[in-house]
Design a protein around this motif. Structure first.
Motif, PDB file in Angstrom:
ATOM      1  N   LEU A  79     -12.105  37.252 -52.198  1.00  0.00           N
ATOM      2  CA  LEU A  79     -12.988  35.861 -52.341  1.00  0.00           C
ATOM      3  C   LEU A  79     -12.411  35.023 -53.507  1.00  0.00           C
ATOM      4  N   LYS A  80     -11.452  35.650 -54.263  1.00  0.00           N
ATOM      5  CA  LYS A  80     -11.165  34.962 -55.555  1.00  0.00           C
ATOM      6  C   LYS A  80     -10.301  33.640 -54.903  1.00  0.00           C
ATOM      7  N   GLU A  81     -10.703  32.648 -55.750  1.00  0.00           N
ATOM      8  CA  GLU A  81     -10.163  31.262 -55.266  1.00  0.00           C
ATOM      9  C   GLU A  81      -8.635  30.956 -55.742  1.00  0.00           C
ATOM     10  N   THR A  82      -7.769  30.943 -54.747  1.00  0.00           N
ATOM     11  CA  THR A  82      -6.305  30.905 -55.014  1.00  0.00           C
ATOM     12  C   THR A  82      -5.854  29.567 -54.053  1.00  0.00           C
ATOM     13  N   LEU A  83      -4.645  29.029 -54.428  1.00  0.00           N
ATOM     14  CA  LEU A  83      -4.208  27.898 -53.553  1.00  0.00           C
ATOM     15  C   LEU A  83      -3.934  28.015 -52.132  1.00  0.00           C
ATOM     16  N   ASN A  84      -3.600  29.425 -51.933  1.00  0.00           N
ATOM     17  CA  ASN A  84      -3.426  29.993 -50.636  1.00  0.00           C
ATOM     18  C   ASN A  84      -4.584  29.760 -49.615  1.00  0.00           C
ATOM     19  N   SER A  85      -5.786  29.689 -50.237  1.00  0.00           N
ATOM     20  CA  SER A  85      -6.960  29.879 -49.434  1.00  0.00           C
ATOM     21  C   SER A  85      -7.669  28.477 -49.572  1.00  0.00           C
ATOM     22  N   ILE A  86      -7.062  27.548 -50.214  1.00  0.00           N
ATOM     23  CA  ILE A  86      -7.781  25.989 -50.338  1.00  0.00           C
ATOM     24  C   ILE A  86      -6.997  25.236 -49.445  1.00  0.00           C
ATOM     25  N   TRP A  87      -7.762  24.402 -48.830  1.00  0.00           N
ATOM     26  CA  TRP A  87      -7.320  23.428 -47.767  1.00  0.00           C
ATOM     27  C   TRP A  87      -7.735  22.062 -48.221  1.00  0.00           C
ATOM     28  N   ASN A  88      -7.057  21.123 -47.453  1.00  0.00           N
ATOM     29  CA  ASN A  88      -7.763  19.659 -47.521  1.00  0.00           C
ATOM     30  C   ASN A  88      -7.403  19.064 -46.236  1.00  0.00           C
ATOM     31  N   VAL A  89      -8.085  18.297 -45.903  1.00  0.00           N
ATOM     32  CA  VAL A  89      -8.237  17.284 -44.436  1.00  0.00           C
ATOM     33  C   VAL A  89      -7.272  16.223 -44.497  1.00  0.00           C
ATOM     34  N   GLU A  90      -6.254  16.198 -43.819  1.00  0.00           N
ATOM     35  CA  GLU A  90      -5.386  15.132 -43.869  1.00  0.00           C
ATOM     36  C   GLU A  90      -5.554  13.999 -42.979  1.00  0.00           C
ATOM     37  N   ASP A  91      -5.183  14.108 -41.813  1.00  0.00           N
ATOM     38  CA  ASP A  91      -5.392  13.283 -40.504  1.00  0.00           C
ATOM     39  C   ASP A  91      -6.990  13.360 -40.329  1.00  0.00           C
ATOM     40  N   HIS A  92      -7.668  12.195 -40.039  1.00  0.00           N
ATOM     41  CA  HIS A  92      -8.755  12.045 -39.540  1.00  0.00           C
ATOM     42  C   HIS A  92      -9.186  11.034 -38.600  1.00  0.00           C
ATOM     43  N   ILE A  93      -9.501  11.192 -37.205  1.00  0.00           N
ATOM     44  CA  ILE A  93      -9.596  10.349 -36.399  1.00  0.00           C
ATOM     45  C   ILE A  93     -11.102  10.517 -35.652  1.00  0.00           C
ATOM     46  N   ASN A  94     -11.656   9.534 -35.911  1.00  0.00           N
ATOM     47  CA  ASN A  94     -13.338   9.278 -35.497  1.00  0.00           C
ATOM     48  C   ASN A  94     -13.539   8.097 -35.145  1.00  0.00           C
ATOM     49  N   PRO A  95     -13.462   7.717 -33.971  1.00  0.00           N
ATOM     50  CA  PRO A  95     -13.782   6.168 -33.551  1.00  0.00           C
ATOM     51  C   PRO A  95     -15.495   5.685 -33.804  1.00  0.00           C
ATOM     52  N   LYS A  96     -16.063   6.464 -34.015  1.00  0.00           N
ATOM     53  CA  LYS A  96     -17.487   6.264 -34.505  1.00  0.00           C
ATOM     54  C   LYS A  96     -17.693   5.660 -36.161  1.00  0.00           C
ATOM     55  N   LEU A  97     -16.643   5.968 -36.876  1.00  0.00           N
ATOM     56  CA  LEU A  97     -16.631   5.896 -38.063  1.00  0.00           C
ATOM     57  C   LEU A  97     -15.811   4.640 -38.783  1.00  0.00           C
TER      58      LEU A  97
END
Length: 826
Positions: free
Chosen positions: A521-539
């Motif tokens: 469970l150690k935090e490494t960049l291999n297990s960290i993500w970010n959301v890039e594209d985001h499509i939601n017509p209600k926002l």
């Protein structure tokens, strides 16, 4: 060895008369030495003679340079098709002309220069450079080839001048120039659109500049001293800006600088202020200046490549937002993540890519036979996922449902989105709408990690599809921001963390990267993500301009990606590679163009006579150098030919008397004429102390040599160090290696060969014969080596300039009988 001009001074003639001690003895000895030397010295050469010698020196340099350019530019237009790595570096030159962003594992300077050469020569950047063998047709390629040949042509005069400065011997310099001029390998590399001639140009420029500023040590802070010191820094920046192999010449210059400063620090006649000035000058010219220029190349690189291209996926989402044409550039997307959003998820470790799935299943015997989940570096429809609640299949985008944001600590389900081209492709197997899934089966490549798959139909699966989403360093309940939130996915059943090992899957995985669920469970960049594209017509949407990174952040990220890319270069199936031990023995070459007898064939192989002579020279140097060094250290009385002959100009020179008299100090006449001084064995009765203003020996006339032992140990040692630093680090590298990686080291081995054989021939000749005959033996030996090298080039030149017709095993082939090793596959 002949005596110095005007004869030598016997040891007894240097010893002061008995009965005189202290300063009186010193002054008397000084007068005696000067008077005797002046009496024996001949008249100085006439102005016309010196002028003739200078003209001869420039004529030889011009001849060497002209021959180098002639061999490199001969038949430069052949073949008129892509050869070997021209498909990569020519294409990258096109990217610069079109301002299209791309990724490469090397720094940008070399490719920028290739693109600039193409642009200035009329190339419009439209040729595709798809594969070796594609014809250039009407496209202008000669400007880029000509630029590489131009820089490659300077390697020979640079090596000539370097050896001339290290050995003070024209014959050693000429032999070195011949070895490089007539080497088919250096010739081949210089004739194509490659980074190697550009890299070697800067390496040799740095070496020459370092040797030149060393020779200006008796004139510190003079204009020539500053010029060569600054040019060394510029060349170091150029070498590193082309390839990271430039670090090796930086290390060599650094070791030379440390030794130089250490000597200055130990000179008690220098004040600490003066030593500080020397240190400051070297910091400015050898650290600050190269770093500034190196950074400037990246600034130009980022400024020119402003359009989205094939390299986008290697970099972070924030980096991509600055590229015009990228879907994130000037984009407006919802700021916070909500249920029902269609997203792409990108790993934060450089060159890992996007969470990806496709219709193919894991093969039998590789965990559960379920749909593959990988990471993929490029934009693709199969990177799209829908974020849903774990306990319902209702559509969150239904207008009747209120917007519900995803928060830190929520239990979610990621459903792979159906590709809109599915019906067109007529897939027999339904692969989309499956959930991101993990279980206790072992991952395909990484032991003790769990397999990650796509499971379920139309979002219906089991509890192994549930993941807890966490934001790094945030509290529970916080909303998740697009691009900026660093998130992890914790598998609810097994407790493992979703990540990518970075390992390349075999062909069944399309050579994409492995995704695993790690129980660590150690935090490494291999297990960290970010959301890039985001499509939601209600926002509502927000602009991404505020997320663009600063230049230091871009610079750091680009280096992380390049380092990662270099370490990830592994040999592919059936790909031709070589091992470092193959290189010095010229074990196997590299096919640049053509296979069959009807093809135009070019084969990268070093001239075997040159390469095997270089290899022999390294062994001989280690042997002879060790013998001479041990003998000198033990105080053995070396022959005059080894101890050498030194021709001094008479600057102010302090000396210390040794012997039966009380030690005294004095000065030789500072205004006396020049005189010759032969030292068959050092130390004599006097140990001369070099003072900082005059500590360099001044050479009065061409033809006289510095002590051969010093040439062999110091000059030869300098180039041997260069060979060592440019060769042995490759044994420690885990990346894929090729034959052409050895050529920077080959330059240094050729310089060592020139110095060694000139020195050995002098020693043998002077040991066997009197002066006139010894000189003839030496000249004959050098001429034999020059003619042998030229003849070997005549035999092997078809490898470099290309050949069509029968292969080497056919008696009618131009290479018949020259396939001396079975591993040569020309």
């Amino acid at each position: 060895m002949p005596p110095a001009t005007g004869g030598g001074l016997a040891e007894s003639e240097l010893r002061p008369r008995r009965g005189r001690c202290g300063p009186q003895a010193a002054r008397a000895a000084g007068r005696d030495v000067a008077a005797e030397a002046v009496a024996r010295s001949p008249k100085r050469p006439a102005w016309g003679s010196r002028r003739f010698e200078a003209v001869g020196w420039w004529a030889l340099l011009a001849l060497v340079t002209l021959l180098s350019f002639a061999t490199r530019f001969h038949r430069l237009d052949e073949p008129p098709h892509i050869c070997w790595d021209e498909t990569h570096f020519g294409k990258m030159g096109s990217y610069y002309i079109n301002r299209t962003f791309f990724f490469d594992v090397h720094p940008p300077l070399g490719k920028m220069l290739i693109g600039l050469a193409g642009y200035l020569s009329g190339y419009d950047g439209t040729f595709l450079f798809q594969k070796p063998g594609d014809k250039y047709e009407h496209h202008s390629y000669m400007g880029m080839r000509g630029f590489c040949a131009f820089l490659g042509s300077w390697l020979v005069p640079f090596a000539y001048l370097t050896v001339l400065d290290l050995s003070k011997s024209l014959s050693a310099a000429l032999l070195t120039a011949a070895l490089l001029t007539f080497d088919t390998g250096c010739l081949t590399l210089s004739q194509y659109i490659l980074l190697d001639p550009i890299l070697m140009f800067f390496i040799m420029a740095a070496m020459l500049s370092m040797v030149k500023y060393n020779s200006c040590a008796d004139r510190p802070f003079s204009a020539p001293w500053w010029f060569w010191l600054s040019l060394t820094g510029v060349s170091l920046a150029g070498a590193l800006g082309v390839k990271f192999v430039g670090l090796f010449i930086i290390l060599q210059v650094g070791l030379n600088t440390i030794a130089d400063l250490w000597y200055l620090f130990g000179d008690l006649s220098l004040s600490l202020v003066t030593v500080g000035k020397h240190l400051t000058a070297r910091v400015l010219c050898l650290i600050v200046l190269p770093l500034a220029l190196y950074t400037a190349t990246f600034a130009v690189h980022f400024m020119v490549l402003s359009k989205s291209g094939p390299g986008d996926g290697f970099f972070s989402s924030a980096f991509q937002a600055r590229l015009s044409g990228n879907n994130l550039h000037n984009a407006s997307i919802p700021e916070h993540l909500a249920y029902g959003s269609v997203i792409t998820v990108k790993n934060l470790r450089m060159a890992i890519g996007y969470l990806h799935s496709h219709r193919h299943l894991y093969p039998e015997g590789i965990g559960a036979r379920q749909q593959q989940v990988t990471t993929y570096l490029h934009k693709d429809y199969n990177n799209l996922w829908i974020i849903k609640k774990h306990n319902t299949n209702s559509d969150p985008l239904d207008p009747s449902f209120p917007v519900e944001f995803v928060r830190h600590g929520d239990i979610i389900r990621l459903e792979h989105k159906e590709c809109p081209l599915k019906k067109i492709w007529r897939w027999e197997q339904k692969e989309t709408s499956r959930n991101l899934h993990s279980h206790y089966h072992e991952a395909p490549m990484t032991r003790k990690h769990y397999q990650v798959t796509g499971y379920g139909i139309n979002g219906t699966g089991d509890s192994n599809d549930f993941w807890r989403i966490e934001v790094v360093n945030r509290k529970f309940g916080n909303r998740i921001k697009v691009l900026r939130s660093r998130i992890r996915f914790i598998h609810l059943v097994t407790g493992c963390v979703l990540g990518s090992s970075g390992k390349v899957l075999p062909k069944w995985g399309w050579e994409q990267l492995e995704v695993t669920c790690t129980p660590y469970l150690k935090e490494t960049l291999n297990s960290i993500w970010n959301v890039e594209d985001h499509i939601n017509p209600k926002l509502p949407n927000i602009s991404l301009d505020v997320l663009q990174p600063s230049f230091p952040e871009i610079l750091l990220e680009s280096h992380m990606v390049m380092i990662r890319g270099n370490s990830g270069l592994k040999p592919k199936d059936n790909e031709f590679t070589s091992k470092p031990w193959h290189w010095p023995i010229n074990y196997q070459g590299l096919r640049f163009s053509g296979v069959n007898d009807t093809d135009f064939r070019v084969y990268l192989l070093g001239n075997p006579v040159v390469w095997w002579l270089n290899l022999l020279s390294i062994a001989l140097y280690l042997l002879s150098g060790s013998i001479i060094a041990v003998a000198m250290q033990r105080g053995a009385r070396l022959p005059a030919e080894v101890a050498g002959q030194v021709l001094w100009a008479l600057p102010p020179l302090t000396w210390r008397q040794q012997g039966t008299c009380t030690p005294g100090e004095g000065r030789l006449p500072a205004d006396g004429p020049s005189f010759a001084f032969t030292t068959p064995h050092l130390p004599l009765s006097f140990a001369f102390e070099r003072k900082p203003r005059n500590h360099e020996i001044k050479k009065l006339a061409p033809g006289h040599t510095a002590r051969l032992s010093q040439v062999l140990l110091r000059g030869g040692g300098q180039v041997l160090l260069g060979w060592t630093l440019h060769y042995f680090p490759f044994f420690l590298m885990g990346r894929v290696l090729y034959f052409h990686h050895y050529f920077p080291a080959m330059l240094f081995s050729s310089m060592l060969t020139g110095i060694l054989w000139d020195t050995l021939l002098r020693l043998c000749a002077w040991g066997l014969a009197s002066w006139p005959l010894a000189r003839g033996i030496h000249v004959a030996g050098i001429l034999s080596l020059l003619l042998g090298t030229a003849y070997s080039f005549y035999l092997f030149h078809p490898l470099a300039y290309g050949m069509v017709g029968p292969l080497a095993q056919d008696p009618q082939s131009p290479m018949a009988g020259l396939r001396w090793l079975d591993s040569w596959d020309f």
